[in-house]
Scaffold this motif. Structure first.
Motif: not given
Length: 317
Positions: A183-186, A238-245, A309-317
């Motif tokens: 979802r980083d393209i958002e 195939l990591d843990e974070e993606c597995g949670r989603i 659950v798939s929300d990206m962590s805060a980032a700048h910009p």
């Protein structure tokens, strides 16, 4: 299948597109024919390919099917250029127009409906690259043009340049990887696409197959992750974070009585700016599962839960 306009253009496309990257490699001509037949029967119209897919065999197979079995006038044919066979990016006017002519020859067509710049070539001035789009439209070799795998600023610059002078071909589409796992393209790209009045064509909307849930307990034989030429492509998801989603998608699917594939595909299909996710199945049976998503509209509470659950962590910009 419902249709949508591609951005603010007048071009209507089915809200699910058929991807053909595997045609000629993992998908043989007979299986490709079965895929196209199922897609057309379901009301699908947008078929996406590229000059470098399977060294041109994807276009050759599609061209054969268009001549032998398919209704060309009922389909929206899209292809791409800007990558040489050796993998080098080339957005020069010379290469692009030669590549388009070669694509038309393989497809057996006098024009395509949508011609896209496959990648951004930093070594070529953008105005030169875009001039090839104008020439392609003016010469009748394509009806519409778009970009693919462009960063937000690249989409904005290309769209602004094309708007700056009457007669230039507007950018009507942008093809990018987009899914619950990507979802980083958002942050920048989607806003740029929306501002450009272009339609978003997500590739790999199922998170490179991971959102189907088939990797929850390991790597199945015959899957992309088990294939030497695709394993590195799938591994990052195939990591843990993606597995949670993925587990959240599976839970939603169980509650709705549908497949995880349908949930994941419906989520991205109905995101802002999306015209049509591109589904590239290896077999007709896999494509049939994707086509079932057409009848599903996710309840708002499930959409909200998947967003969270798939929300990206805060980032700048």
């Amino acid at each position: 299948m419902k249709e949508r306009h591609l951005g603010r253009s007048g071009l209507l496309v089915s809200r699910l597109a058929l991807g053909t990257m595997t045609w000629g490699h993992d998908t043989d001509p007979d299986e490709a024919a079965a895929q196209l037949a199922a897609f057309v029967t379901a009301g699908g119209t947008l078929v996406d390919t590229a000059d470098v897919y399977s060294d041109g065999d994807s276009e050759r197979i599609l061209g054969h099917l268009l001549r032998e079995t398919a209704d060309r006038d009922g389909l929206v044919i899209a292809t791409k250029a800007a990558i040489r066979p050796n993998g080098r990016y080339d957005g020069s006017r010379r290469h692009l127009l030669r590549a388009l002519d070669a694509s038309l020859d393989r497809l057996g067509l006098d024009h395509v409906d949508l011609w896209q710049l496959h990648v951004y070539d930093p070594a070529t001035p953008l105005e030169e690259t875009l001039s090839a789009l104008d020439e392609a439209v003016l010469s009748g070799r394509t009806r519409y043009v778009g970009v693919s795998n462009y960063a937000g600023w690249q989409v904005a610059k290309a769209a602004a340049w094309q708007r700056a002078w009457p007669g230039r071909a507007p950018v009507v589409s942008a093809q990018l990887e987009y899914s619950l796992l990507r979802r980083d393209i958002e942050r920048e790209v989607v806003p740029a696409v929306l501002d450009a009045d272009a339609g978003l064509l997500p590739w790999s909307p199922l998170g490179r197959g991971v959102l189907t849930g088939k990797y929850r307990t390991g790597i199945p034989a015959g899957s992309r992750a088990a294939a030497p030429h695709f394993s590195e492509f799938v591994q990052p998801y195939l990591d843990e974070e993606c597995g949670r989603i993925v587990e959240s998608v599976v839970t939603a699917a169980e509650g709705l009585g549908v497949s995880p594939l349908s949930v994941a595909l419906s989520w991205v299909r109905d995101r802002p700016g999306v015209a049509a996710p591109i589904v590239g199945a290896r077999t007709a049976a896999q494509l049939a599962q994707a086509l079932e998503s057409e009848t599903l509209t996710l309840p708002q509470e499930i959409r909200d839960a998947l967003d969270d659950v798939s929300d990206m962590s805060a980032a700048h910009p």
